[in-house]
Design a protein around this motif. Structure first.
Motif, PDB file in Angstrom:
ATOM      1  N   GLY A  43     -18.476   1.729 -47.092  1.00 13.40           N
ATOM      2  CA  GLY A  43     -17.610   1.247 -46.024  1.00 13.40           C
ATOM      3  C   GLY A  43     -16.344   0.608 -46.545  1.00 13.40           C
ATOM      4  N   LEU A  44     -15.289   0.690 -45.747  1.00 11.51           N
ATOM      5  CA  LEU A  44     -13.974   0.161 -46.101  1.00 11.51           C
ATOM      6  C   LEU A  44     -13.622  -1.028 -45.218  1.00 11.51           C
ATOM      7  CD1 LEU A  44     -12.183   3.599 -46.395  1.00 11.51           C
ATOM      8  CD2 LEU A  44     -12.687   2.072 -48.309  1.00 11.51           C
ATOM      9  N   VAL A  45     -13.102  -2.062 -45.845  1.00 13.51           N
ATOM     10  CA  VAL A  45     -12.694  -3.279 -45.139  1.00 13.51           C
ATOM     11  C   VAL A  45     -11.177  -3.323 -45.103  1.00 13.51           C
ATOM     12  CG1 VAL A  45     -12.736  -5.790 -45.152  1.00 13.51           C
ATOM     13  CG2 VAL A  45     -14.757  -4.500 -45.888  1.00 13.51           C
ATOM     14  N   VAL A  46     -10.608  -3.469 -43.923  1.00 12.13           N
ATOM     15  CA  VAL A  46      -9.163  -3.613 -43.761  1.00 12.13           C
ATOM     16  C   VAL A  46      -8.852  -5.094 -43.612  1.00 12.13           C
ATOM     17  CG1 VAL A  46      -7.130  -3.013 -42.393  1.00 12.13           C
ATOM     18  CG2 VAL A  46      -8.987  -1.353 -42.680  1.00 12.13           C
ATOM     19  N   GLU A  47      -7.997  -5.605 -44.455  1.00  7.20           N
ATOM     20  CA  GLU A  47      -7.663  -7.028 -44.427  1.00  7.20           C
ATOM     21  C   GLU A  47      -7.095  -7.418 -43.069  1.00  7.20           C
ATOM     22  OE1 GLU A  47      -5.895  -9.738 -47.856  1.00  7.20           O
ATOM     23  OE2 GLU A  47      -4.312  -8.616 -46.834  1.00  7.20           O
ATOM     24  N   GLY A  48      -7.610  -8.504 -42.507  1.00 10.10           N
ATOM     25  CA  GLY A  48      -7.122  -8.993 -41.228  1.00 10.10           C
ATOM     26  C   GLY A  48      -7.887  -8.475 -40.032  1.00 10.10           C
ATOM     27  N   ARG A  49      -8.753  -7.506 -40.228  1.00 13.87           N
ATOM     28  CA  ARG A  49      -9.554  -6.989 -39.122  1.00 13.87           C
ATOM     29  C   ARG A  49     -10.939  -7.613 -39.163  1.00 13.87           C
ATOM     30  NH1 ARG A  49      -8.180  -0.481 -39.019  1.00 13.87           N
ATOM     31  NH2 ARG A  49      -5.898  -0.692 -38.849  1.00 13.87           N
ATOM     32  N   PRO A  50     -11.533  -7.874 -38.020  1.00 14.56           N
ATOM     33  CA  PRO A  50     -12.853  -8.520 -38.004  1.00 14.56           C
ATOM     34  C   PRO A  50     -13.915  -7.603 -38.597  1.00 14.56           C
ATOM     35  CG  PRO A  50     -12.236  -7.756 -35.802  1.00 14.56           C
ATOM     36  CD  PRO A  50     -11.030  -7.607 -36.668  1.00 14.56           C
ATOM     37  N   PRO A  51     -14.962  -8.177 -39.202  1.00 17.16           N
ATOM     38  CA  PRO A  51     -16.038  -7.355 -39.785  1.00 17.16           C
ATOM     39  C   PRO A  51     -16.805  -6.611 -38.695  1.00 17.16           C
ATOM     40  CG  PRO A  51     -16.647  -9.685 -39.770  1.00 17.16           C
ATOM     41  CD  PRO A  51     -15.207  -9.621 -39.346  1.00 17.16           C
ATOM     42  N   GLY A  52     -17.532  -5.603 -39.137  1.00 18.90           N
ATOM     43  CA  GLY A  52     -18.338  -4.835 -38.201  1.00 18.90           C
ATOM     44  C   GLY A  52     -17.706  -3.534 -37.775  1.00 18.90           C
ATOM     45  N   HIS A  53     -16.496  -3.249 -38.264  1.00 14.55           N
ATOM     46  CA  HIS A  53     -15.822  -2.008 -37.900  1.00 14.55           C
ATOM     47  C   HIS A  53     -15.512  -1.160 -39.137  1.00 14.55           C
ATOM     48  CE1 HIS A  53     -15.032  -4.821 -34.566  1.00 14.55           C
ATOM     49  NE2 HIS A  53     -15.002  -3.745 -33.793  1.00 14.55           N
ATOM     50  N   GLU A  54     -16.352  -1.303 -40.179  1.00 17.04           N
ATOM     51  CA  GLU A  54     -16.092  -0.585 -41.421  1.00 17.04           C
ATOM     52  C   GLU A  54     -16.298   0.925 -41.238  1.00 17.04           C
ATOM     53  OE1 GLU A  54     -18.125  -3.150 -41.161  1.00 17.04           O
ATOM     54  OE2 GLU A  54     -17.173  -4.761 -42.317  1.00 17.04           O
ATOM     55  N   LYS A  55     -15.416   1.677 -41.833  1.00 12.61           N
ATOM     56  CA  LYS A  55     -15.534   3.131 -41.850  1.00 12.61           C
ATOM     57  C   LYS A  55     -15.613   3.615 -43.291  1.00 12.61           C
ATOM     58  CE  LYS A  55     -12.963   3.863 -37.546  1.00 12.61           C
ATOM     59  NZ  LYS A  55     -11.819   4.555 -36.905  1.00 12.61           N
ATOM     60  N   GLN A  56     -16.184   4.787 -43.481  1.00 14.84           N
ATOM     61  CA  GLN A  56     -16.283   5.329 -44.827  1.00 14.84           C
ATOM     62  C   GLN A  56     -15.041   6.125 -45.219  1.00 14.84           C
ATOM     63  OE1 GLN A  56     -20.041   7.517 -44.619  1.00 14.84           O
ATOM     64  NE2 GLN A  56     -21.093   5.820 -45.639  1.00 14.84           N
ATOM     65  N   ARG A  57     -14.200   6.437 -44.268  1.00 15.89           N
ATOM     66  CA  ARG A  57     -12.998   7.237 -44.549  1.00 15.89           C
ATOM     67  C   ARG A  57     -11.854   6.784 -43.651  1.00 15.89           C
ATOM     68  NH1 ARG A  57     -10.655  12.272 -42.800  1.00 15.89           N
ATOM     69  NH2 ARG A  57      -9.800  13.487 -44.547  1.00 15.89           N
ATOM     70  N   LEU A  58     -10.710   6.554 -44.260  1.00 17.11           N
ATOM     71  CA  LEU A  58      -9.501   6.198 -43.521  1.00 17.11           C
ATOM     72  C   LEU A  58      -8.358   7.082 -44.000  1.00 17.11           C
ATOM     73  CD1 LEU A  58      -9.683   2.278 -43.645  1.00 17.11           C
ATOM     74  CD2 LEU A  58     -10.117   3.731 -41.641  1.00 17.11           C
ATOM     75  N   VAL A  59      -7.559   7.566 -43.062  1.00 19.97           N
ATOM     76  CA  VAL A  59      -6.413   8.410 -43.393  1.00 19.97           C
ATOM     77  C   VAL A  59      -5.148   7.720 -42.894  1.00 19.97           C
ATOM     78  CG1 VAL A  59      -5.324  10.670 -43.137  1.00 19.97           C
ATOM     79  CG2 VAL A  59      -7.828  10.495 -43.221  1.00 19.97           C
ATOM     80  N   PHE A  60      -4.165   7.585 -43.784  1.00 20.60           N
ATOM     81  CA  PHE A  60      -2.903   6.934 -43.438  1.00 20.60           C
ATOM     82  C   PHE A  60      -1.757   7.929 -43.584  1.00 20.60           C
ATOM     83  CE2 PHE A  60      -5.752   3.649 -44.901  1.00 20.60           C
ATOM     84  CZ  PHE A  60      -5.580   2.627 -43.971  1.00 20.60           C
ATOM     85  N   SER A  61      -0.794   7.806 -42.702  1.00 18.25           N
ATOM     86  CA  SER A  61       0.426   8.599 -42.779  1.00 18.25           C
ATOM     87  C   SER A  61       1.605   7.671 -42.510  1.00 18.25           C
ATOM     88  CB  SER A  61       0.407   9.728 -41.748  1.00 18.25           C
ATOM     89  OG  SER A  61       0.406   9.193 -40.435  1.00 18.25           O
ATOM     90  N   GLY A  62       2.805   8.203 -42.650  1.00 18.32           N
ATOM     91  CA  GLY A  62       3.978   7.382 -42.391  1.00 18.32           C
ATOM     92  C   GLY A  62       4.000   6.835 -40.984  1.00 18.32           C
ATOM     93  N   ALA A  63       3.468   7.595 -40.052  1.00 14.93           N
ATOM     94  CA  ALA A  63       3.478   7.162 -38.654  1.00 14.93           C
ATOM     95  C   ALA A  63       2.452   6.072 -38.382  1.00 14.93           C
ATOM     96  CB  ALA A  63       3.213   8.361 -37.741  1.00 14.93           C
ATOM     97  N   SER A  64       1.382   6.026 -39.180  1.00 11.94           N
ATOM     98  CA  SER A  64       0.307   5.058 -38.918  1.00 11.94           C
ATOM     99  C   SER A  64       0.493   3.740 -39.647  1.00 11.94           C
ATOM    100  CB  SER A  64      -1.046   5.671 -39.305  1.00 11.94           C
ATOM    101  OG  SER A  64      -1.101   5.931 -40.694  1.00 11.94           O
ATOM    102  N   VAL A  65       1.471   3.670 -40.544  1.00  7.12           N
ATOM    103  CA  VAL A  65       1.734   2.429 -41.284  1.00  7.12           C
ATOM    104  C   VAL A  65       3.081   1.879 -40.832  1.00  7.12           C
ATOM    105  CG1 VAL A  65       2.081   1.390 -43.549  1.00  7.12           C
ATOM    106  CG2 VAL A  65       0.403   3.229 -43.271  1.00  7.12           C
ATOM    107  N   GLY A  66       3.064   0.670 -40.304  1.00 10.16           N
ATOM    108  CA  GLY A  66       4.302   0.070 -39.819  1.00 10.16           C
ATOM    109  C   GLY A  66       5.019  -0.726 -40.895  1.00 10.16           C
ATOM    110  N   GLY A  67       5.706  -1.759 -40.472  1.00 10.46           N
ATOM    111  CA  GLY A  67       6.479  -2.559 -41.403  1.00 10.46           C
ATOM    112  C   GLY A  67       5.644  -3.499 -42.239  1.00 10.46           C
TER     113      GLY A  67
END
Length: 357
Positions: A43-67
């Motif tokens: 599972g992957l932990v995203v900093e700043g997000r509450p626990p319990g929503h871990e996923k095994q795969r995350l895909v990022f693109s220019g549109a999904s990453v903001g400032g």
């Protein structure tokens, strides 16, 4: 020369082990990527997000990453980034029209992925320890010089080769652990501990390459030629290939009539190559010519040059820029019984060792 090495060892000092700490290092893994895929079996932990929503795969693109950068880690120790496995946090930032990927991790964990990537992990253990200390020193020096840049190091030969977990080995990891926190110092400051593969018999003054005039980065004799696989080499390069390489660097060369060396350093390396053309002469720094042709094609600028028909014949020795620690020389010294302190004192004369406070 060898007796001097032993005497220099007495100038080294260590702070107590309890004073040794560790700090992070930020390594640029990739830039201008269109997509970044992160995976973890646990599972992957995203900093700043509450626990319990871990996923095994995350895909990022220019549109999904903001400032604001996104920071991700695995719930265990390792996260896979586009198929390669790394320790620590992975930070994804928008950069131009793509994504910048940074690995943010403890410097000691980082070194586990560096040492065996830079030298064979089967080498003598004292050579591995010397490499670990040089790599740690170089990394922390670059960190202190990085200013406001988002990262401290590249993961390539532009800084140090770092390929994450793939580059780790038990012996190299032990060498990192056994020298934990130890860096090379001069007057209490971390030095730019440059190193290279094989000097060809004498290391180079940093001033000749980069204008750095420090006593600990001046050339010394080296016995690497006794064992180095880069002892002697010959490379034949066609004129057409040289012309293409020079034009890519901005040199207006269409025809080569002749090539010859102009000036050598005190250590014997070539300073400049003169290219004779129908329009006159073009002067190219030897290191620039080497970079244009490829550092693997022309291993070093420690060469002689001759023209034979449509080819330039480079007859040389050594591999790399020649400044600082010679890795094959370190292995040769270790084979003869010198410890890592003696090795480092030889290649960085006048320095000492300290633990990072």
């Amino acid at each position: 020369m060898r007796s001097g090495i032993i005497l220099l060892c007495f100038g080294f000092f260590f702070l107590p082990a309890s004073a040794s700490g560790s700090e992070n290092i930020r390594v640029a893994l990739a830039d201008h990527r269109k997509t970044v895929v992160l995976k973890s079996d646990t599972g992957l932990v995203v900093e700043g997000r509450p626990p319990g929503h871990e996923k095994q795969r995350l895909v990022f693109s220019g549109a999904s990453v903001g400032g604001i950068p996104v920071r991700v880690r695995s719930t265990d120790e390792f996260v896979r980034v586009n198929g390669k496995t790394y320790r620590g946090w992975v930070e994804i930032r928008k950069h131009g029209d793509g994504l910048l990927v940074i690995n943010d991790l403890d410097v000691e964990d980082y070194l586990q992925g560096v040492v065996a990537s830079e030298i064979p992990h089967g080498w003598k253990y004292e050579a591995l320890k010397a490499q670990a200390v040089a790599a740690r020193t170089y990394a922390l020096y670059q960190k202190r010089q990085s200013g406001r840049r988002a990262y401290h190091m590249f993961a390539t030969v532009a800084s140090q080769v770092y390929i994450g977990r793939t580059g780790e080995s038990p012996r190299a990891a032990q060498a990192v652990q056994d020298t934990r926190g130890v860096v090379i110092e001069y007057h209490g400051e971390v030095i730019p501990a440059f190193y290279h593969a094989s000097c060809g018999g004498h290391t180079e003054n940093a001033y000749e390459l980069w204008g750095i005039d420090e006593p600990y980065l001046r050339g010394v004799d080296c016995q690497c030629q006794e064992i180095s696989q880069y002892g002697l080499w010959e490379k034949r390069v066609g004129k057409k290939q040289i012309i293409r390489a020079l034009r890519q660097m901005g040199y207006a060369v269409s025809v080569i009539l002749d090539m010859h060396i102009k000036g050598i350093t005190p250590a014997g390396r070539v300073r400049e190559v003169v290219i004779s053309t129908p329009r006159g002469k073009t002067y190219v720094p030897a290191e620039s010519l080497r970079a244009a042709l490829g550092n693997t094609l022309i291993p070093s600028v420690f060469f002689e040059l001759a023209m034979e028909g449509g080819e330039a014949v480079f007859s040389g020795r050594g591999m790399g820029h020649g400044v600082g620690l010679c890795q094959w020389g370190a292995e040769e010294m270790a084979e003869k019984g010198y410890n890592f302190e003696a090795i480092l004192s030889h290649y960085y004369p006048g320095t000492g060792l300290m633990r990072v406070p």
